[in-house]
Design a protein around this motif. Structure first.
Motif, PDB file in Angstrom:
ATOM      1  N   THR A   1     -11.072   5.058   4.226  1.00 18.56           N
ATOM      2  CA  THR A   1     -10.854   5.655   5.548  1.00 18.56           C
ATOM      3  C   THR A   1     -11.929   5.282   6.559  1.00 18.56           C
ATOM      4  OG1 THR A   1     -11.993   7.690   4.851  1.00 18.56           O
ATOM      5  CG2 THR A   1      -9.591   7.626   4.591  1.00 18.56           C
TER       6      THR A   1
ATOM      7  N   LYS B   1      -4.532  -1.781   4.544  1.00 18.62           N
ATOM      8  CA  LYS B   1      -3.594  -0.922   5.262  1.00 18.62           C
ATOM      9  C   LYS B   1      -2.230  -1.590   5.388  1.00 18.62           C
ATOM     10  CE  LYS B   1      -7.183   1.421   7.944  1.00 18.62           C
ATOM     11  NZ  LYS B   1      -7.785   1.651   9.279  1.00 18.62           N
TER      12      LYS B   1
ATOM     13  N   LEU C   1      -0.625  -2.476   3.043  1.00 21.69           N
ATOM     14  CA  LEU C   1       0.194  -1.938   1.954  1.00 21.69           C
ATOM     15  C   LEU C   1       1.104  -0.825   2.449  1.00 21.69           C
ATOM     16  CD1 LEU C   1      -2.371  -1.631  -0.983  1.00 21.69           C
ATOM     17  CD2 LEU C   1      -0.597  -3.356  -0.691  1.00 21.69           C
ATOM     18  N   THR C   2       0.679  -0.125   3.469  1.00 28.13           N
ATOM     19  CA  THR C   2       1.452   1.031   3.933  1.00 28.13           C
ATOM     20  C   THR C   2       2.850   0.658   4.391  1.00 28.13           C
ATOM     21  OG1 THR C   2      -0.593   2.148   4.536  1.00 28.13           O
ATOM     22  CG2 THR C   2       1.441   2.991   5.494  1.00 28.13           C
TER      23      THR C   2
ATOM     24  N   ALA D   1       4.926  -0.099   1.371  1.00 29.89           N
ATOM     25  CA  ALA D   1       5.245   1.022   0.495  1.00 29.89           C
ATOM     26  C   ALA D   1       6.236   1.998   1.115  1.00 29.89           C
ATOM     27  CB  ALA D   1       3.963   1.764   0.114  1.00 29.89           C
ATOM     28  N   ASP D   2       6.084   2.285   2.410  1.00 32.93           N
ATOM     29  CA  ASP D   2       6.932   3.298   3.026  1.00 32.93           C
ATOM     30  C   ASP D   2       8.417   2.969   2.991  1.00 32.93           C
ATOM     31  OD1 ASP D   2       4.725   4.788   3.440  1.00 32.93           O
ATOM     32  OD2 ASP D   2       4.540   4.398   5.580  1.00 32.93           O
TER      33      ASP D   2
ATOM     34  N   LEU E   1       2.048   0.833  -5.159  1.00 33.18           N
ATOM     35  CA  LEU E   1       1.646   0.733  -3.758  1.00 33.18           C
ATOM     36  C   LEU E   1       1.518   2.116  -3.124  1.00 33.18           C
ATOM     37  CD1 LEU E   1       3.859  -2.217  -2.465  1.00 33.18           C
ATOM     38  CD2 LEU E   1       1.418  -2.267  -2.987  1.00 33.18           C
ATOM     39  N   LEU E   2       2.492   2.964  -3.404  1.00 33.26           N
ATOM     40  CA  LEU E   2       2.493   4.296  -2.799  1.00 33.26           C
ATOM     41  C   LEU E   2       1.257   5.092  -3.203  1.00 33.26           C
ATOM     42  CD1 LEU E   2       6.255   5.233  -3.194  1.00 33.26           C
ATOM     43  CD2 LEU E   2       5.027   4.962  -1.042  1.00 33.26           C
TER      44      LEU E   2
ATOM     45  N   THR F   1      -1.971   3.740  -1.492  1.00 34.95           N
ATOM     46  CA  THR F   1      -2.105   4.046  -0.066  1.00 34.95           C
ATOM     47  C   THR F   1      -2.768   5.399   0.174  1.00 34.95           C
ATOM     48  OG1 THR F   1       0.152   4.960   0.007  1.00 34.95           O
ATOM     49  CG2 THR F   1      -0.127   2.649   0.627  1.00 34.95           C
ATOM     50  N   THR F   2      -2.873   6.245  -0.844  1.00 28.05           N
ATOM     51  CA  THR F   2      -3.583   7.518  -0.662  1.00 28.05           C
ATOM     52  C   THR F   2      -5.078   7.282  -0.441  1.00 28.05           C
ATOM     53  OG1 THR F   2      -3.968   7.882  -3.048  1.00 28.05           O
ATOM     54  CG2 THR F   2      -1.909   8.731  -2.106  1.00 28.05           C
TER      55      THR F   2
ATOM     56  N   PHE G   1      -6.243   5.634   1.798  1.00 27.71           N
ATOM     57  CA  PHE G   1      -6.429   5.591   3.242  1.00 27.71           C
ATOM     58  C   PHE G   1      -6.220   6.957   3.885  1.00 27.71           C
ATOM     59  CE2 PHE G   1      -5.318   1.324   1.960  1.00 27.71           C
ATOM     60  CZ  PHE G   1      -6.258   0.566   2.631  1.00 27.71           C
ATOM     61  N   GLN G   2      -6.096   7.967   3.059  1.00 27.00           N
ATOM     62  CA  GLN G   2      -5.906   9.321   3.552  1.00 27.00           C
ATOM     63  C   GLN G   2      -7.168  10.142   3.313  1.00 27.00           C
ATOM     64  OE1 GLN G   2      -2.363  10.778   1.612  1.00 27.00           O
ATOM     65  NE2 GLN G   2      -1.178   8.953   2.164  1.00 27.00           N
TER      66      GLN G   2
END
Length: 460
Positions: A280, A287, A289-290, A293-294, A358-359, A362-363, A365-366
């Motif tokens: 972050t 990023k 990857l987001t 993944a979404d 991937l999903l 991506t956490t 980045f949270q």
């Protein structure tokens, strides 16, 4: 059940070279969607062989779905592949994940002379036709897979439309690249065609890519460690480990989970190369990857054929007019990797990536950083309790895991156990993400730092 592949680097050291005796075996973990080739790219550019030459009993784990790992019905751990000192040369035209020789040796691109050819207009037309037809087949087969009622997929017409749109965009990029090139791109048809077989085979396997980061953490890595420890039998039942990118994230997560549960990690020391539990604070290009993944989550697409897509795109990154030159910068800094090795790395090192993996990644980045699949366990929160020495290495031009991201995790490790080092100088040389493993100057600049750290913590 997947049979994980352990590659055992077993070198015959010449009699005049005396390698020190080591007390612990060494496990190497690679990044997301990659196989063992990254650690063993060529005899003169091999992180694994260098470590082996220094006396470390070196092993590389290929996670499920990567390289020569295979799906099996039993829980048997696959026998390791011992690599000889010599390596068979192979061209980069072979598709990823396919080893042509029966001993399953990794391949090295020959640095010999390449035949020069000039493409005619008909060759370019054939190239574009092949490109178009391949991605049309990709669209049709993926659509059929969904419509056949895969338990993990939805019959969603929007998905088919998006895949067709992707096909057309790629064709448009290729056409623009061909119009802009003078002389025309050579060998592009052969290079692209070499990915077709792998692309189609990966589509056939999409429905089986049903795992996430925690499967690697809780099943693949422990199984490999158990096997290596059983084979090597160190006195204290521990091993050394090095993780690049996701491999380093796995090592951090293992230390965190074991610290939380007050269990012995069975790790004597670890080295992370371009890895963090929390991105972050950085401008990491992970990023990217987001958006991958979404849509996969929304449309229930089980996997992204990363290897085939990168192999198809690579000629546009390596040849004028360099419409995708950003791909090179993600991997290596200027003058840090021979073009032939770079080509082999992209064409043979990457595999298909499960959407669930991937999903979960991506956490990172949270707020709070990487968490487990339930979303309730934050791996970063327990790093301050670890009892294992950690060396965290960053590259000054690493766009995937910048130095500030690496520092975000290593600063939480108890100070007496933590060591942090950034490689690269203001005036050069510079280190990008893969240069930490296979950069041209890594053997003389970076490897000694790793060896010194491992040697200091190799006592039993």
């Amino acid at each position: 059940m997947w049979k994980k592949r352990s590659v055992h680097i077993n070198l015959e050291i010449n009699s005049y070279i005396v390698a020190p005796s080591r007390n612990h075996p060494l496990l190497l973990l690679s990044g997301i969607g990659t196989n063992a080739i990254g650690y063993d790219l060529a005899p003169g550019s091999s992180f694994a062989r260098h470590m082996s030459s220094q006396g470390f009993d070196t092993w590389i784990l290929e996670f499920r779905g990567a390289g020569l790992s295979s799906e099996v019905a039993s829980k048997e751990v696959k026998q390791p592949v011992s690599l000889p000192p010599e390596r068979l040369d192979a061209t980069s035209k072979n598709p990823p994940n396919v080893i042509s020789d029966s001993s399953a040796q990794s391949k090295v691109s020959s640095a010999g002379e390449k035949k020069e050819t000039v493409e005619s207009d008909s060759d370019q037309s054939q190239l574009l036709t092949t490109f178009t037809e391949t991605f049309k087949r990709f669209s049709e087969r993926l659509t059929n897979l969904i419509k056949e009622g895969s338990p993990e997929a939805l019959q969603n017409s929007t998905l088919a439309t998006q895949i067709r749109d992707l096909s057309q965009r790629l064709v448009d990029i290729m056409e623009e690249g061909q119009r802009s090139v003078s002389p025309p791109i050579t060998d592009l048809l052969d290079r692209f065609s070499s990915t077709v077989e792998n692309l189609q085979s990966q589509i056939d396997l999409l429905g089986k890519y049903n795992w996430d980061f925690d499967h690697y953490l809780e099943e693949d890595v422990p199984a490999a460690m158990e096997y290596i420890l059983r084979q090597c039998n160190p006195k204290d039942d521990k091993l050394l480990a090095i993780g690049h990118s996701m491999g380093g994230i796995l090592l951090y997560s293992m230390l965190s989970r074991n610290a939380y549960e007050r269990r012995d990690s069975r790790l004597a020391a670890i080295v992370t190369l371009g890895a963090s539990l929390d991105y972050t604070t950085s401008n990491s290009t992970l990023k990217l990857l987001t958006p991958l993944a979404d849509p996969a989550q929304a449309l229930n697409v089980p996997a992204v054929p990363l290897g085939a897509l990168l192999a198809a795109a690579y000629p546009l990154a390596s040849r004028p007019p360099y419409v995708m030159s950003w791909l090179n910068r993600l991997i290596t800094a200027q003058d840090m990797m021979h073009p032939d090795l770079m080509e082999k790395f992209v064409m043979t090192n990457f595999c298909t990536v499960p959407a669930k993996l991937l999903l979960q990644l991506t956490t990172a980045f949270q707020v709070g950083g990487l968490r487990d699949r339930s979303g309730t366990f934050f791996y970063k929160n327990h790093i301050n309790k670890v009892d294992v020495p950690v060396l965290a290495i960053a590259g000054d031009l690493d766009l995937i895991c910048p130095p500030e991201a690496v520092y975000e995790t290593i600063k939480l490790v108890p100070k007496h156990l933590a060591k942090y080092k950034v490689f690269g100088e203001p005036g050069g040389p510079h280190y990008a993400h893969y240069d930490l493993v296979g950069g041209r100057l890594a053997p003389e600049q970076l490897y000694p730092c790793v060896i010194e750290f491992l040697t200091a913590h190799d006592s039993t």
